[in-house]
Design a protein around this motif. Sequence first.
Motif, PDB file in Angstrom:
ATOM      1  N   VAL A 132       1.204  -6.623  11.796  1.00 27.98           N
ATOM      2  CA  VAL A 132       1.679  -5.306  11.373  1.00 27.98           C
ATOM      3  C   VAL A 132       1.255  -5.096   9.925  1.00 27.98           C
ATOM      4  O   VAL A 132       1.491  -5.954   9.065  1.00 27.98           O
ATOM      5  N   SER A 133       0.613  -3.972   9.652  1.00 29.79           N
ATOM      6  CA  SER A 133       0.225  -3.588   8.297  1.00 29.79           C
ATOM      7  C   SER A 133       0.772  -2.193   8.006  1.00 29.79           C
ATOM      8  O   SER A 133       1.313  -1.523   8.889  1.00 29.79           O
ATOM      9  N   TYR A 134       0.623  -1.739   6.753  1.00 25.10           N
ATOM     10  CA  TYR A 134       1.095  -0.384   6.448  1.00 25.10           C
ATOM     11  C   TYR A 134       0.352   0.217   5.268  1.00 25.10           C
ATOM     12  O   TYR A 134      -0.306  -0.476   4.486  1.00 25.10           O
ATOM     13  N   ALA A 135       0.449   1.537   5.201  1.00 24.63           N
ATOM     14  CA  ALA A 135      -0.115   2.319   4.110  1.00 24.63           C
ATOM     15  C   ALA A 135       0.938   3.310   3.640  1.00 24.63           C
ATOM     16  O   ALA A 135       1.875   3.636   4.385  1.00 24.63           O
ATOM     17  N   THR A 136       0.813   3.793   2.411  1.00 26.11           N
ATOM     18  CA  THR A 136       1.760   4.769   1.872  1.00 26.11           C
ATOM     19  C   THR A 136       1.016   5.962   1.289  1.00 26.11           C
ATOM     20  O   THR A 136      -0.173   5.886   0.971  1.00 26.11           O
ATOM     21  N   ALA A 137       1.769   7.066   1.152  1.00 24.24           N
ATOM     22  CA  ALA A 137       1.201   8.285   0.572  1.00 24.24           C
ATOM     23  C   ALA A 137       2.338   9.102  -0.017  1.00 24.24           C
ATOM     24  O   ALA A 137       3.503   8.954   0.371  1.00 24.24           O
ATOM     25  N   THR A 138       2.013   9.981  -0.939  1.00 20.34           N
ATOM     26  CA  THR A 138       3.008  10.894  -1.497  1.00 20.34           C
ATOM     27  C   THR A 138       3.022  12.219  -0.745  1.00 20.34           C
ATOM     28  O   THR A 138       3.824  13.097  -1.050  1.00 20.34           O
ATOM     29  N   SER A 139       2.129  12.363   0.244  1.00 17.86           N
ATOM     30  CA  SER A 139       2.075  13.541   1.093  1.00 17.86           C
ATOM     31  C   SER A 139       1.534  13.129   2.449  1.00 17.86           C
ATOM     32  O   SER A 139       0.669  12.243   2.530  1.00 17.86           O
ATOM     33  N   LEU A 140       2.016  13.754   3.497  1.00 24.29           N
ATOM     34  CA  LEU A 140       1.478  13.457   4.810  1.00 24.29           C
ATOM     35  C   LEU A 140       0.020  13.899   4.943  1.00 24.29           C
ATOM     36  O   LEU A 140      -0.689  13.446   5.847  1.00 24.29           O
ATOM     37  N   ASP A 141      -0.418  14.755   4.046  1.00 22.89           N
ATOM     38  CA  ASP A 141      -1.834  15.126   4.013  1.00 22.89           C
ATOM     39  C   ASP A 141      -2.697  14.026   3.396  1.00 22.89           C
ATOM     40  O   ASP A 141      -3.919  14.108   3.410  1.00 22.89           O
ATOM     41  N   GLY A 142      -2.039  12.982   2.844  1.00 30.66           N
ATOM     42  CA  GLY A 142      -2.766  11.893   2.228  1.00 30.66           C
ATOM     43  C   GLY A 142      -3.107  12.198   0.777  1.00 30.66           C
ATOM     44  O   GLY A 142      -2.626  13.186   0.211  1.00 30.66           O
ATOM     45  N   PRO A 143      -3.914  11.351   0.136  1.00 32.06           N
ATOM     46  CA  PRO A 143      -4.562  10.167   0.708  1.00 32.06           C
ATOM     47  C   PRO A 143      -3.582   9.015   0.933  1.00 32.06           C
ATOM     48  O   PRO A 143      -2.555   8.925   0.266  1.00 32.06           O
ATOM     49  N   TRP A 144      -3.926   8.137   1.884  1.00 34.55           N
ATOM     50  CA  TRP A 144      -3.107   6.983   2.221  1.00 34.55           C
ATOM     51  C   TRP A 144      -3.644   5.736   1.520  1.00 34.55           C
ATOM     52  O   TRP A 144      -4.839   5.475   1.529  1.00 34.55           O
ATOM     53  N   THR A 145      -2.736   4.988   0.912  1.00 34.57           N
ATOM     54  CA  THR A 145      -3.090   3.764   0.200  1.00 34.57           C
ATOM     55  C   THR A 145      -2.687   2.552   1.025  1.00 34.57           C
ATOM     56  O   THR A 145      -1.512   2.399   1.377  1.00 34.57           O
ATOM     57  N   TYR A 146      -3.636   1.706   1.333  1.00 40.50           N
ATOM     58  CA  TYR A 146      -3.368   0.510   2.135  1.00 40.50           C
ATOM     59  C   TYR A 146      -2.536  -0.478   1.324  1.00 40.50           C
ATOM     60  O   TYR A 146      -2.855  -0.791   0.175  1.00 40.50           O
ATOM     61  N   ARG A 147      -1.460  -0.984   1.934  1.00 41.78           N
ATOM     62  CA  ARG A 147      -0.549  -1.886   1.238  1.00 41.78           C
ATOM     63  C   ARG A 147      -0.572  -3.309   1.782  1.00 41.78           C
ATOM     64  O   ARG A 147       0.185  -4.161   1.308  1.00 41.78           O
ATOM     65  N   GLY A 148      -1.380  -3.570   2.792  1.00 41.23           N
ATOM     66  CA  GLY A 148      -1.498  -4.923   3.287  1.00 41.23           C
ATOM     67  C   GLY A 148      -0.630  -5.200   4.495  1.00 41.23           C
ATOM     68  O   GLY A 148      -0.037  -4.298   5.095  1.00 41.23           O
ATOM     69  N   GLU A 149      -0.517  -6.473   4.850  1.00 42.89           N
ATOM     70  CA  GLU A 149       0.239  -6.873   6.029  1.00 42.89           C
ATOM     71  C   GLU A 149       1.732  -6.928   5.752  1.00 42.89           C
ATOM     72  O   GLU A 149       2.160  -7.353   4.680  1.00 42.89           O
ATOM     73  N   LEU A 150       2.493  -6.519   6.754  1.00 41.61           N
ATOM     74  CA  LEU A 150       3.952  -6.579   6.688  1.00 41.61           C
ATOM     75  C   LEU A 150       4.483  -7.763   7.490  1.00 41.61           C
ATOM     76  O   LEU A 150       5.447  -8.408   7.094  1.00 41.61           O
ATOM     77  N   THR A 151       3.875  -8.049   8.641  1.00 35.38           N
ATOM     78  CA  THR A 151       4.259  -9.207   9.452  1.00 35.38           C
ATOM     79  C   THR A 151       3.005  -9.897   9.978  1.00 35.38           C
ATOM     80  O   THR A 151       1.927  -9.303  10.030  1.00 35.38           O
ATOM     81  N   GLY A 152       3.191 -11.139  10.419  1.00 34.98           N
ATOM     82  CA  GLY A 152       2.153 -11.821  11.158  1.00 34.98           C
ATOM     83  C   GLY A 152       2.181 -11.398  12.611  1.00 34.98           C
ATOM     84  O   GLY A 152       2.828 -10.401  12.987  1.00 34.98           O
TER      85      GLY A 152
END
Length: 341
Positions: A248-268
């Motif tokens: 499981v990985s994730y990305a974040t953004a300050t708007s749903l329009d993006g841009p999305w910033t990759y934050r790495g893995e959350l779980t194995g």
Amino acid sequence: MKRNLSLALACSVALVSCGAPSLVWSAGPEPVIVNRGNPIIRDRFTADPAPLVVGDTLYLYTGHDQAQGDAMFDMREWLVFSTKDMKTWTPHAPIMKATDFKWATRDAWASQAIEKNGKFYFYAAVSHDDSHPGMAIGVAVSDSPTGPFTDARGSALITNQMTPEGTHSWEDIDPTVFTDHDGVTWIAWGNRDCYIAKLKANMTELDGPIRKITPPHYEEGPWLHKRGGLYYLTYASLDRKTQSAEHVSYATATSLDGPWTYRGELTGSAKNSFTIHPGIAQFKGRSYIFLHNATLTVGDQGGAVGRRAVTVEYLQYNPDGTMKPVVQTEAGVSVPPPPAH
């Protein structure tokens, strides 16, 4: 007499499995699953968890794995369970079958429900008939979170032909839905590519173009949520060069329009399972992440790629809004959460 027998059976189940996570059925008017660890549900195989909080209750929607022997996937219906305390779970009747979408032929794959305008809308992936070959996403509606749900359109909301850049017939799967602070609801979905679009207020039509927002190592199973001013896109990821199973990985953004910033893995990866599927909820002051693995045995059927079981872990955040890595455990939320640092 019946009540005493039920109590005795419940006690005997608890005693036989003393010291280990187990499934216990209460003697009340409805069967209740007591959470003694992961997996949560132990009398059947469940997959692709999708939590929904309504008032003081958390509803957990799942697929129902029914594959036998060496079969990969046999998923015909969706289930729902409810809890008020994350300790006891009430199973409800199946909410819908894949073929309740009359244009669908099979495959009750990943889903998510959302409440809006006093109704509950259920978005799910199914196999479309030959009029629109490939996987598709339907939307159903109900007056109750426990259903039953009925097709809200009489046709698919999203078909494989609507995302022509894709290279395979199962790319339009795994819908996630999220309503923003302005009242607009968004839907994201996809296998190998992640797509996003707005929904009209009626919740049964797209409102504008489909956009691609595929983050690094994206494979499938997206989940949208928001905390504070930050949007999160959490998903099943796969580095095809180095990994043999999804993480499981994730990305974040300050708007749903993006841009999305990759934050790495959350779980194995999930134990014994190639797939993993996140579902996130905040409930009564705590955050949780639901997943699945393939550690459960029911009768003579052991866990497998098509026989998975839903789990849950605590989810914690760092001061900067990033999520702390999640370690998948047997105890799950049957024990207190780790201290926040």
